[in-house]
Design an enzyme around this catalytic site. Structure first.
Site, PDB file in Angstrom:
ATOM      1  N   CYS A 130       8.080  -2.275 -13.067  1.00  0.00           N
ATOM      2  CA  CYS A 130       6.746  -2.779 -13.412  1.00  0.00           C
ATOM      3  C   CYS A 130       5.729  -2.326 -12.367  1.00  0.00           C
ATOM      4  O   CYS A 130       5.609  -2.927 -11.299  1.00  0.00           O
ATOM      5  CB  CYS A 130       6.786  -4.305 -13.502  1.00  0.00           C
ATOM      6  SG  CYS A 130       5.169  -5.013 -13.837  1.00  0.00           S
ATOM      7  N   CYS A 133       3.146  -4.865 -11.392  1.00  0.00           N
ATOM      8  CA  CYS A 133       3.615  -5.974 -10.538  1.00  0.00           C
ATOM      9  C   CYS A 133       3.789  -5.486  -9.104  1.00  0.00           C
ATOM     10  O   CYS A 133       3.478  -6.201  -8.156  1.00  0.00           O
ATOM     11  CB  CYS A 133       4.957  -6.521 -11.012  1.00  0.00           C
ATOM     12  SG  CYS A 133       5.108  -6.691 -12.782  1.00  0.00           S
ATOM     13  N   ASP A 134       4.329  -4.276  -8.916  1.00  0.00           N
ATOM     14  CA  ASP A 134       4.775  -3.855  -7.582  1.00  0.00           C
ATOM     15  C   ASP A 134       3.987  -2.708  -6.968  1.00  0.00           C
ATOM     16  O   ASP A 134       4.192  -2.373  -5.800  1.00  0.00           O
ATOM     17  CB  ASP A 134       6.264  -3.443  -7.658  1.00  0.00           C
ATOM     18  CG  ASP A 134       7.132  -4.600  -8.153  1.00  0.00           C
ATOM     19  OD1 ASP A 134       6.795  -5.751  -7.831  1.00  0.00           O
ATOM     20  OD2 ASP A 134       8.116  -4.355  -8.861  1.00  0.00           O
TER      21      ASP A 134
END
Ligand code: NAP
Length: 304
Positions: A130, A133-134
């Protein structure tokens, strides 16, 4: 007893809940993690009709609030199985057994893994599924993105704004993504396409240090030093638990057409979990509406 139990609270499940509860059906949504599904890890959605631009989490929250406002119940519970008792179905979770007239399976699909050396060991230590997300953990660093579909190209473009260099690794010599994404990638200087290579292994002591690739025609090996690998190679449905009640295709998707009807009367499949051409928020939402309306017709027939 419920009229309809909806498994999964992504756009398909929440849209089904809006249509079902608005039609007066007693409706329970069961979700194992958080509502919104895949859109919660999308920073901006700009292809949902009438909404010019919206954060994924905000769209998810709007859908959830709308479903709840019409009276749908919502429980955080993981579904373990469905028992088909003929007219009625029982949905089994770790905590409860719910009896219902109909079920709408809208559990979406998960991100696929590469299945290569180093992937499991370094997952969460530089390997991510993701980018949204990261990605920010790798500000001004070098990262790789694997895949050639819409997700891979979108993620590469997103990361190009944060990271120094983005290697976009794809196993064929052309992408399968939409043209406007390909054009944007080609215009972005710090995205470096590596075409016709497949990932062989990801290496690193404590975290990702490099990825080794192999050319699909020449077998030439290439190692790229990188701080992260973002794996964006498609989706994997998780429907084994339903395989005793509904038919799955060879890839594990629930076999259902545009009517969302499965091989089992009274069980419907909506969104990414079913066989379909285009997996988008708008098609998931459309499935939710179709499945809920089909559930209502089924219940009316049962009661005639
Ligand atoms: P996808 O379209 O299935 O693309 C997966 C990519 O990964 C393909 O390029 C595939 O290569 C490659 N791949 C698959 N297995 C691999 C492996 N083991 N090793 C190396 N490469 C591998 O998946 P997606 O991009 O996640 O998209 C999923 C669905 O969501 C699609 O229907 C997509 O259109 C939709 N989506 C839409 C948007 C949007 O419209 N904005 C955004 C994201 C996703 P090949 O090309 O060689 O098969």
């Amino acid at each position: 007893m419920f009229d309809v139990i909806i498994i999964g609270a992504g756009p398909a499940g929440l849209s089904a809940a809006i249509y079902a509860s608005r039609a007066g059906l007693d409706c329970l949504i069961l979700e194992s993690t958080m509502y919104g599904g895949q859109i919660t890890s999308t920073p901006e959605v700009e292809n949902y009709p009438s909404v010019k631009k919206i954060a994924g989490w905000e769209l998810a929250d709007n859908l959830y609030q709308q479903a709840i406002s019409f009276g749908a119940e919502f429980n955080f519970e993981e579904v373990k199985s469905i028992i088909d008792d003929g007219q009625l179905k029982t949905v089994i979770t770790a905590e409860n057994a719910y009896v219902t007239k109909t079920v709408i399976i809208a559990n979406g699909a998960k991100r696929k893994h590469l299945g290569i050396d180093g992937e499991d060991d370094l997952s969460g230590k530089g390997i991510s599924y993701c980018a949204y997300c990261d990605g920010s953990f790798f500000k001004d660093r070098t990262v790789c993105v694997c895949g050639g579909g819409n997700t891979a190209l979108e993620d590469a473009l997103y990361l190009s704004n944060i990271c120094k260099n983005v290697y976009l690794i794809h196993r064929r010599n052309e992408y399968r993504a939409q043209k406007h994404l390909i054009d944007s990638v080609n215009r972005t200087e710090n995205i470096k396409p590596i075409l016709s290579y497949i990932p062989l292994k990801i290496s690193g002591e404590k975290s990702v240090e490099s990825i080794t690739l192999k050319h699909v025609e020449t077998n030439e090996e290439l190692t790229i030093e990188t701080d992260a690998v973002f794996v964006c190679i498609g989706l994997l449905p998780e429907n084994k638990i339903f395989s005793e009640v509904v038919e799955l295709d060879e890839n594990g998707y629930i076999i259902a057409d545009e009517t969302c009807k499965t091989s089992c009367d009274g069980i419907f499949a909506a969104g990414d979990t079913r066989t379909k051409e285009l997996r988008q928020i708008v098609t998931a939402a459309s499935d939710g509406a179709v499945a809920a309306t089909a559930a209502l017709s089924y219940i009316n027939q049962m009661e005639d």
